[in-house]
Design a protein around this motif. Structure first.
Motif, PDB file in Angstrom:
ATOM      1  N   ALA A   1      67.177 -30.901 -46.253  1.00  0.00           N
ATOM      2  CA  ALA A   1      68.591 -29.654 -46.010  1.00  0.00           C
ATOM      3  C   ALA A   1      67.546 -28.398 -46.472  1.00  0.00           C
ATOM      4  N   MET A   2      67.617 -28.419 -47.504  1.00  0.00           N
ATOM      5  CA  MET A   2      66.629 -27.643 -47.619  1.00  0.00           C
ATOM      6  C   MET A   2      65.952 -26.973 -47.209  1.00  0.00           C
ATOM      7  N   THR A   3      64.817 -27.213 -46.118  1.00  0.00           N
ATOM      8  CA  THR A   3      64.444 -27.002 -45.565  1.00  0.00           C
ATOM      9  C   THR A   3      65.585 -26.291 -44.034  1.00  0.00           C
ATOM     10  N   LEU A   4      65.971 -27.161 -43.920  1.00  0.00           N
ATOM     11  CA  LEU A   4      67.285 -26.603 -43.330  1.00  0.00           C
ATOM     12  C   LEU A   4      67.660 -25.715 -43.578  1.00  0.00           C
ATOM     13  N   LEU A   5      68.431 -25.410 -44.571  1.00  0.00           N
ATOM     14  CA  LEU A   5      68.890 -23.847 -45.457  1.00  0.00           C
ATOM     15  C   LEU A   5      67.522 -22.844 -45.667  1.00  0.00           C
ATOM     16  N   GLU A   6      66.750 -22.917 -45.439  1.00  0.00           N
ATOM     17  CA  GLU A   6      65.741 -22.437 -45.851  1.00  0.00           C
ATOM     18  C   GLU A   6      65.868 -21.352 -44.758  1.00  0.00           C
ATOM     19  N   LEU A   7      65.316 -22.597 -42.934  1.00  0.00           N
ATOM     20  CA  LEU A   7      65.412 -21.932 -41.618  1.00  0.00           C
ATOM     21  C   LEU A   7      66.932 -21.244 -41.168  1.00  0.00           C
ATOM     22  N   CYS A   8      67.417 -21.566 -41.406  1.00  0.00           N
ATOM     23  CA  CYS A   8      68.582 -20.754 -41.250  1.00  0.00           C
ATOM     24  C   CYS A   8      69.141 -19.298 -42.019  1.00  0.00           C
ATOM     25  N   ARG A   9      68.686 -19.870 -43.394  1.00  0.00           N
ATOM     26  CA  ARG A   9      68.604 -17.992 -43.612  1.00  0.00           C
ATOM     27  C   ARG A   9      67.800 -17.108 -42.962  1.00  0.00           C
ATOM     28  N   GLY A  10      66.913 -17.930 -43.290  1.00  0.00           N
ATOM     29  CA  GLY A  10      65.791 -17.044 -42.315  1.00  0.00           C
ATOM     30  C   GLY A  10      65.154 -15.585 -42.669  1.00  0.00           C
ATOM     31  N   ARG A  11      65.294 -14.509 -42.417  1.00  0.00           N
ATOM     32  CA  ARG A  11      64.164 -13.578 -42.945  1.00  0.00           C
ATOM     33  C   ARG A  11      65.282 -12.929 -43.772  1.00  0.00           C
ATOM     34  N   GLY A  12      66.585 -12.885 -43.416  1.00  0.00           N
ATOM     35  CA  GLY A  12      67.327 -12.287 -44.766  1.00  0.00           C
ATOM     36  C   GLY A  12      67.174 -12.471 -45.751  1.00  0.00           C
ATOM     37  N   THR A  13      66.613 -13.729 -46.996  1.00  0.00           N
ATOM     38  CA  THR A  13      66.427 -14.959 -47.902  1.00  0.00           C
ATOM     39  C   THR A  13      65.978 -13.725 -49.264  1.00  0.00           C
ATOM     40  N   SER A  14      65.898 -12.590 -49.196  1.00  0.00           N
ATOM     41  CA  SER A  14      65.924 -11.870 -49.692  1.00  0.00           C
ATOM     42  C   SER A  14      67.075 -10.604 -49.644  1.00  0.00           C
ATOM     43  N   GLU A  15      67.942 -10.664 -48.524  1.00  0.00           N
ATOM     44  CA  GLU A  15      68.662  -9.515 -48.733  1.00  0.00           C
ATOM     45  C   GLU A  15      69.994 -10.687 -49.015  1.00  0.00           C
TER      46      GLU A  15
ATOM     47  N   THR B   1      72.005 -20.647 -34.602  1.00  0.00           N
ATOM     48  CA  THR B   1      72.212 -19.747 -34.365  1.00  0.00           C
ATOM     49  C   THR B   1      74.270 -19.627 -34.752  1.00  0.00           C
ATOM     50  N   VAL B   2      74.423 -20.186 -35.384  1.00  0.00           N
ATOM     51  CA  VAL B   2      75.726 -20.543 -35.791  1.00  0.00           C
ATOM     52  C   VAL B   2      75.886 -19.793 -37.101  1.00  0.00           C
ATOM     53  N   SER B   3      74.989 -20.156 -38.788  1.00  0.00           N
ATOM     54  CA  SER B   3      74.795 -19.964 -39.504  1.00  0.00           C
ATOM     55  C   SER B   3      73.783 -18.557 -39.688  1.00  0.00           C
ATOM     56  N   GLU B   4      74.267 -18.105 -38.733  1.00  0.00           N
ATOM     57  CA  GLU B   4      73.547 -16.332 -38.334  1.00  0.00           C
ATOM     58  C   GLU B   4      74.805 -15.824 -38.428  1.00  0.00           C
ATOM     59  N   GLN B   5      75.807 -16.174 -37.030  1.00  0.00           N
ATOM     60  CA  GLN B   5      76.926 -15.804 -36.875  1.00  0.00           C
ATOM     61  C   GLN B   5      78.478 -15.833 -38.281  1.00  0.00           C
TER      62      GLN B   5
ATOM     63  N   ALA C   1      81.867  -7.773 -43.777  1.00  0.00           N
ATOM     64  CA  ALA C   1      83.037  -8.599 -44.493  1.00  0.00           C
ATOM     65  C   ALA C   1      82.895  -7.732 -45.785  1.00  0.00           C
ATOM     66  N   GLY C   2      81.243  -7.517 -46.479  1.00  0.00           N
ATOM     67  CA  GLY C   2      80.883  -7.012 -47.824  1.00  0.00           C
ATOM     68  C   GLY C   2      80.535  -8.336 -48.439  1.00  0.00           C
ATOM     69  N   GLY C   3      80.064  -9.539 -47.902  1.00  0.00           N
ATOM     70  CA  GLY C   3      80.508 -10.133 -48.907  1.00  0.00           C
ATOM     71  C   GLY C   3      78.634 -10.690 -48.456  1.00  0.00           C
ATOM     72  N   ARG C   4      77.763 -11.591 -49.244  1.00  0.00           N
ATOM     73  CA  ARG C   4      76.854 -11.934 -49.212  1.00  0.00           C
ATOM     74  C   ARG C   4      75.874 -12.934 -48.271  1.00  0.00           C
ATOM     75  N   ARG C   5      75.172 -12.599 -47.732  1.00  0.00           N
ATOM     76  CA  ARG C   5      74.386 -14.158 -47.124  1.00  0.00           C
ATOM     77  C   ARG C   5      74.322 -15.370 -47.769  1.00  0.00           C
ATOM     78  N   VAL C   6      74.104 -15.323 -48.358  1.00  0.00           N
ATOM     79  CA  VAL C   6      73.976 -16.786 -49.710  1.00  0.00           C
ATOM     80  C   VAL C   6      75.454 -17.411 -50.111  1.00  0.00           C
ATOM     81  N   HIS C   7      75.581 -18.846 -49.769  1.00  0.00           N
ATOM     82  CA  HIS C   7      76.796 -18.595 -50.259  1.00  0.00           C
ATOM     83  C   HIS C   7      76.834 -20.180 -50.724  1.00  0.00           C
ATOM     84  N   LEU C   8      76.365 -19.955 -52.412  1.00  0.00           N
ATOM     85  CA  LEU C   8      75.726 -20.752 -53.057  1.00  0.00           C
ATOM     86  C   LEU C   8      76.873 -22.380 -53.090  1.00  0.00           C
ATOM     87  N   SER C   9      78.244 -21.975 -53.039  1.00  0.00           N
ATOM     88  CA  SER C   9      78.808 -23.784 -53.145  1.00  0.00           C
ATOM     89  C   SER C   9      78.505 -24.388 -52.098  1.00  0.00           C
TER      90      SER C   9
END
Ligand SMILES: O=C(O)C(=O)C[C@]1(C(=O)O)C=C[C@@H](O)C=C1
Length: 91
Positions: free
Chosen positions: A76-90, A35-39, A47-55
Motif C-alpha cells: 500500500a505504501m508503494t501504491l500511495l507513493e506511485l499515486c502521489r507521483g511527482r507532487g510528493t513535496s507539494e 489516474t483516479v488518484s490524480e483526479q 479547492a485550496g486543500g492539500r495533496r496528501v490526506h493522511l487519515s
C-alpha cells in the motif's frame, strides 16, 4: 505417480503464462488507480486543500494489511507513493 520432468515443464510454463497475464492486469489497474488518484488530488488542490490526506492513507494502509498481512502495508505504501507521483513535496 511422480510428475515427469516434461509434465513439470508444461505445468510451470502454463502457470507462468497466467502469472504474466495477471501481472499485466495488475499494472493496468495500478495505472488506472494513479489516474483516479490524480483526479482527486487535483480537485482537492484546486479547492485550496492539500495533496496528501493522511487519515485516508491510514485507512488504505489498514485495509491492505487486513487483506494481505504485514507485507500488505508495504504494498500500500508503494501504491500511495506511485499515486502521489511527482507532487510528493507539494503540500
Ligand atoms: O483519497 C484521496 O483523498 C486521495 O487523494 C487519493 C490517495 C490515494 O491514492 O489513495 C492519494 C493521496 C492521499 O494522500 C490519499 C489517498
Amino acid at each position: 505417480m511422480n510428475t515427469t520432468e516434461d509434465e513439470a515443464t508444461a505445468v510451470i510454463a502454463d502457470a507462468r503464462t497466467r502469472i504474466d497475464d495477471l501481472d499485466a492486469r495488475i499494472a493496468e489497474l495500478v495505472r488506472e488507480r494513479i489516474t483516479v488518484s490524480e483526479q482527486i488530488q487535483r480537485t482537492r488542490i484546486a479547492a485550496g486543500g492539500r495533496r496528501v490526506h493522511l487519515s485516508r492513507e491510514l485507512e488504505i494502509l489498514r485495509r491492505y494489511r487486513e487483506a494481505l498481512g504485514r507485507p500488505g502495508t508495504q504494498l500500500a505504501m508503494t501504491l500511495l507513493e506511485l499515486c502521489r507521483g511527482r507532487g510528493t513535496s507539494e503540500r
